[in-house]
Structure formats: structure tokens, C-alpha cells
Design an enzyme around this catalytic site. Sequence first.
Site, PDB file in Angstrom:
ATOM      1  CG  ASP A 142      16.530  28.561  15.625  1.00 19.94           C
ATOM      2  OD1 ASP A 142      16.482  27.358  15.343  1.00 19.94           O
ATOM      3  OD2 ASP A 142      15.575  29.336  15.443  1.00 19.94           O
ATOM      4  CE1 TYR A 169       9.857  33.011  10.509  1.00 17.95           C
ATOM      5  CE2 TYR A 169       9.443  30.818  11.354  1.00 17.95           C
ATOM      6  CZ  TYR A 169       9.016  32.102  11.098  1.00 17.95           C
ATOM      7  OH  TYR A 169       7.751  32.467  11.422  1.00 17.95           O
TER       8      TYR A 169
HETATM    9 CU    CU Z   1       7.564  33.206  13.158  1.00 16.14          CU
END
Ligand code: CU
Length: 681
Positions: free
Chosen positions: A327, A416
Site C-alpha cells: 500500500d 480501509y
Molecule cells: Cu483487514
Amino acid sequence: MCSLIRGPSFRILLLSFLTLNVFILVPTYGLHPLDALTRSELNQVQTLVKKSYKNANFHYVGLDEPEKSKVISWHSQNQLKTKPVPFLDHRRAFVLIRVDSKSHEILVDLTSNSILSDKVYDGNGYAMLNNEEQEIASALPLKYPPFIASMAKRGLNVSKVLCEAFTIGWYGEKKTKRVVTIMCYYNDGTTLNFYMRPIEGIKATVNLDQMKIVDYHDRLMIPVPKADGTDYRESVQNPPFDTRIKGMTILQPDGPSFTLDGNHVRWANWDFHLALDMRVGPIISLASIYDHEMRKHRRVMYRGYISEMFVPYQDMGDEWCTKTFLDAGEFGFGICAMPLQPLKDCPQNAVFFDGYYTTRDGTPAKISNVFCIFERNAGDVMWRHSEAMLPGEDVITEVRPDVTLVVRMVSTVANYDYMIDWEFKQSGSIKVTTSLSGMLAVKGSMYTHTDQIEEEVYGTLVAENTIGIRHDHFLNFHLDLDIDGEPNSLMKAHLQMVKVSDESSPRKSYWKVVHEVAKTELDAKLQLNSGATEIIVVNPNKKTKVGNYVGYHLIPGSVIGPLLWEEDHQQIRGAFTNYNVWVTPYNKSEKYAGGLYVDQAHGDDNIAKWTLRNRDIENKDIVLWYTQGFHHAPQQEDFPIMPTLSGGFELRPSNFFDYNPVLKVISPKPAKWVNCSAKPT
Ligand SMILES: [Cu+2]
Ligand SMILES: *[C@@H]1O[C@H](CO)[C@@H](O)[C@H](O)[C@H]1NC(C)=O
Ligand SMILES: *[C@@H]1O[C@H](CO)[C@@H](O)[C@H](O)[C@H]1NC(C)=O
Ligand SMILES: *[C@@H]1O[C@H](CO)[C@@H](O)[C@H](O)[C@H]1NC(C)=O
């Protein structure tokens, strides 16, 4: 893959009803050698680079920090000054662009307004993606006839489909093209939580250099999960609400106890510098602590930041198996930072900082409220004792409340939300907390009950037709500790059982500590699962009055290790997860545990490779790299939005001070709040 629309900033709103002197502390930039590039410096970079490359696509622009020795010597002369002399040695930017299908690494000298070097990188892997190219790529399917036909076949209205670009990892190919896959969701207006409504069976591959769809398949029809129960907004929830918690707030009528000189923060016995980087997010630099006994600041950490994050999903299906994200290096932890919401993301006494990053065409973009700093009094105890044993005396109790300083950033990488706290304690600890919330990545499924499932579905049925896919979140921290100066060593303290076989004691066993100093990089690698080895960074040239080496102890939290096979190409890319602890000699160009170019990387430039050189690390300027994280086998409570899950670690003084450094910290007086009917000015 960041959320495309950034939330509004509430800074103005806040100013109108709060009149604390907190808000006079507006950060300024440009003095400190480690300040992030300012908006005008980012503009300068854009102008210079575009002179040579009119069509440059910018992927990274960040500070090329001056030599460590120069920064340290400037800092030691200016640390105590409220008006430090500006660092005039030089200001440089490190720039990654892509133009005509080539990756360039450019070093810009801002002081002389010139390009110092420009190299074409033709190794493996690609620089971090920019947001704008992901947005353009994600919109391509919506005008692509085969995709439109796929939607019609499913009875879905194309104008209500939302797509996202995903990096694809690496599968052993010698040469790769710069591509992403696009996956889509249905957002028919009944809810905003499109992440819970994936459209499965379809995969579009976009070549980012050509910006066109180069591969497309539609292989199976799976129902799109229902919208029911997926919306998490307060405004759409049905009563009854749970309102049992009464109102509360945090008040500091005399203002905060910290001061800011630009981005240099001083609080209690700590001082440090804070900067935003578009790749790694917050960077804490030059953290030092005042020692009351020695009457001086003592160095603890030169630089600390998240160097990479690895999130491999465990679904082997055609559309899902490529989801193995790095990420930070692919999407940018800093670019994906979101404006913090006053009174919710940060308490009432928080002070906010803005930050800047570079967009695709080189234009700087602002992130309002990217960091908040606040003092935390969470009702915890710094130390205490009740003494009831004194003959003829009442019980004597001494307690000190624990007031700490927190620096916070939140990064929303697609579904997220990652929250990162750097917390400074008066006891000398630096505590890092990493927290996860947001949405699971879910896969549409034909199943509505676990009784129906007879195949591997790679996850948990979290709602009807909705499978939360198993995955990990590994975070690696670059911790350049300089305990009382640069030359440090890694000491492993092995806790070992000793059997008492003779008659010298009625006991049959005890444990002792065996110290081992890591001489080279390979000695330092460690998996921490047993808990029987403690990690201490010491200064071998400095001892306390009674003779112990001064040091800092890494107290691991949320320890995890890899569950992929070491020969899996994804594990080769994410090899920094092979160990929780690595140590390297300081090298300015070894910044990211996963390497500089991680998108489709082949794992040939990362910490697993660097450390094979097995360099000396004893009594050297060393960097500690710590990997922590979470294996995430989803649960129903994670639907439709995950309650926060936290982990982290602590760096705690170990024989650094001669005695308890908070013995003389006086408890803060109860604050008297101002007259509430007084009008804000
Ligand atoms: Cu997770
Ligand atoms: C698709 O959605 C658009 C936008 O809401 C709407 O105008 C259009 O009528 C819809 N088409 C169909 C076939 O329902
Ligand atoms: C610093 O790191 C880079 C990248 O790993 C490497 O090429 C270089 O040789 C290193 N320098 C030293 C002195 O080890
Ligand atoms: C509170 O503030 C108001 C307005 O400034 C003033 O008139 C009043 O006397 C104050 N009361 C007290 C108790 O200080």
C-alpha cells in the site's frame, strides 16, 4: 485507490466557536532541513521538470534530505533556539516521473533552481501510482461496449456502477507492462457503501502507459449482494439509538503545553520534528528527550516512519488472486491521508496541520488537517504505590496521572482506514499505535448460509451473498534510532531457562538473561513469535553511572509472521515480512523495506536482498526495521464497517536514565474553566 472525494475541513467552523489560544499556533515552513517541500517548492519542481518533459506524469515528489551529519550538526546548534537560523546548505527534491513509457529519477536543486541529475530507471517495478491515473483508468470500463453488455446481461444500470483500479503484483514474468486491473461495484443510490456490493466475474486490465483496456473477461454471473444493512451513516440508521453515554469534553483553558517552531514540536521533556511525505505519511525526526539529571537533551531517534505495508488477499479466484498490495509504495500512505475531523478524529484540544503532495501533472494539492497533535489524559496512571505497611501510620498513596502527546494521521486506502499514532510519554517511551477500520474487501457469492458451502471460499460469509476474504496487514517501520549518538548496536537479550540440578536450592529451575550483540545484518534478523528474546538498541560507548549500557528496548506488539510460502512471488515482493526485526547500517538510499519501485516489483531491491550483503552493524549508525501487523480472518462484526482493531509497539528506555525519569513530574492541577457565558472573541 484513495477515496476520491476528500471530506470538508472543519477548521473554520471550529475557529468560530472556540477561542482558545491553541489556534494561534499556525505552523510555518521552510526553516528546518527536514521540512516537507512547501507548496511553492512543489510548484518550482513542476515548472523545472516540465521544461524538459512537457507531458511528464508525476508519481512522487519529496524532500531529498541533506546529509545526516549536516542535519545533526545544524540541529545541535539550533535545537534550543526559538528562532533557529535557517538551514541554508541546500534544498533538494527527489522526483519520480513517467514519460513516454519510461521511468525517470530526477534530483532537483531548489536552491539553484536546476536539475542536478536525471536517470532513466529500467529495472523491475514501477513507481507509486498517482490518484489521477487511477481515476481515469477506473472510468474506462463504463464506456467500453463489452463491459456495458456485461452490465445489461446482469440487469445493472451502467450509470450506477463505480469502479476502482488495483495493482496486480508479480507472477515470475521477466518483463512486465505497467497495468492495473479494474473491479466494479454497484451503487444504485440505496446506500453509499458500494464496497459491500461488488460485481463479480468481470475483470478489465488497463495499460496505464497507453491508458486503454488491453484485456477483458466476463466469466460468471454471481448475484450482487443486497444493499440492506450496508449503510453506516448515522442519518440513515433506524431507532432505537444507543444514547447511554453522556456528554464529555477535554478542556485546556490555559492552552496546550506544547509549542511549535514551524514543524518542530516541543512538549514536556520531548522535542521532535514532523513532516508529511506523500508516500510514507508522517515522518518523525530528530526526537530527543531532556534529561533533568544531566541537564541536556539526549538523542533517541533520527527518523521514524512506516516504510511499507503489505496486504496480500488469500483468494485464488481469477479476479481476486492479483490483490497483493504494497500500500505505501503503490498507493501512497501520505496521498491517501484524509482531513481529520475535529472533535471526532481528534479531541477538542487538538491542533491541526495541513500538508501538500504532488498530483499527476505536477500541481500541488493540499490536504487540510492532515495531522493533529494533542495532549492525552486518558485517565491512565504513570506510576503509583500505596504503602500500608508503615507501623503507626495511615496508608500513604502516591499516584501520577499519565499525560502524553499524540501525533495522528489517518490514511484511507480505498476501503480501509489506517490510523497511525505516534505517542510520546514523559517516561521516555515512544508508543506507536496502528489501527484499522473501514470496510472489508468482500466478494459477491451465491451463498446465503454457511450450510450451503462445500468448497474453499477463502473467507467468512459475513452477510448473505457476501464473503469477507482473508488477508493480512503487515506494517514495517523504519526506526533510525540514535541512542545518545549514531554509533549503536543491536543487543538481543535471550531469556533462558536454567535447571538447578544440584542441591544448592530447593527450586528446580529459574531463568536468566544471556546478551548477544548482533555483529552483522544476518545476525540481527529475528522472528519474535516465542517472546523469549528482547530487542534492545544500545550505545556501546556509553554506560550509566552503575555500568549498564544505555539503550532503548523495542516492546513488540501485534507480532505476526508470514503465512505464504517463501517461493510465492508475492512473498518474494513482500519479503520484509519474513522477519519482525531487521537491522541495517544507515544508508540514505535504503528508505523503504519493500524497495523504491514496488508496483510489480520482482523483490530484487528490498531489505531481504540488502541484508544478504551481511554488512557490519556493531557500534555503527544503524536502522532498526520492525514489522508488525494483523492476520485478518473476517468476522460478522466487521460488516458493514469494521470496529477499530489496534496494534503497535513501544520503544522504551532501557538503562537510558539513571533512575525513574518521571519521579519529579508533578501532577497537572485541575483546570479552572472560563466563564461559559463569556462571548467568543
Ligand atoms: Cu483487514
Ligand atoms: C440508469 O440510471 C440513470 C441515472 O440515475 C437514469 O437516468 C436512467 O433512467 C437509468 N436507466 C435505466 C434503464 O433504468
Ligand atoms: C546504499 O544502498 C544502496 C541501495 O541498496 C546500495 O546500492 C549502496 O551500495 C549502499 N551504499 C553503501 C555504502 O552500502
Ligand atoms: C461572566 O462573563 C460575563 C460576560 O463577559 C460577565 O458579565 C460576568 O460577570 C462573568 N461572570 C463571572 C462569574 O465571572
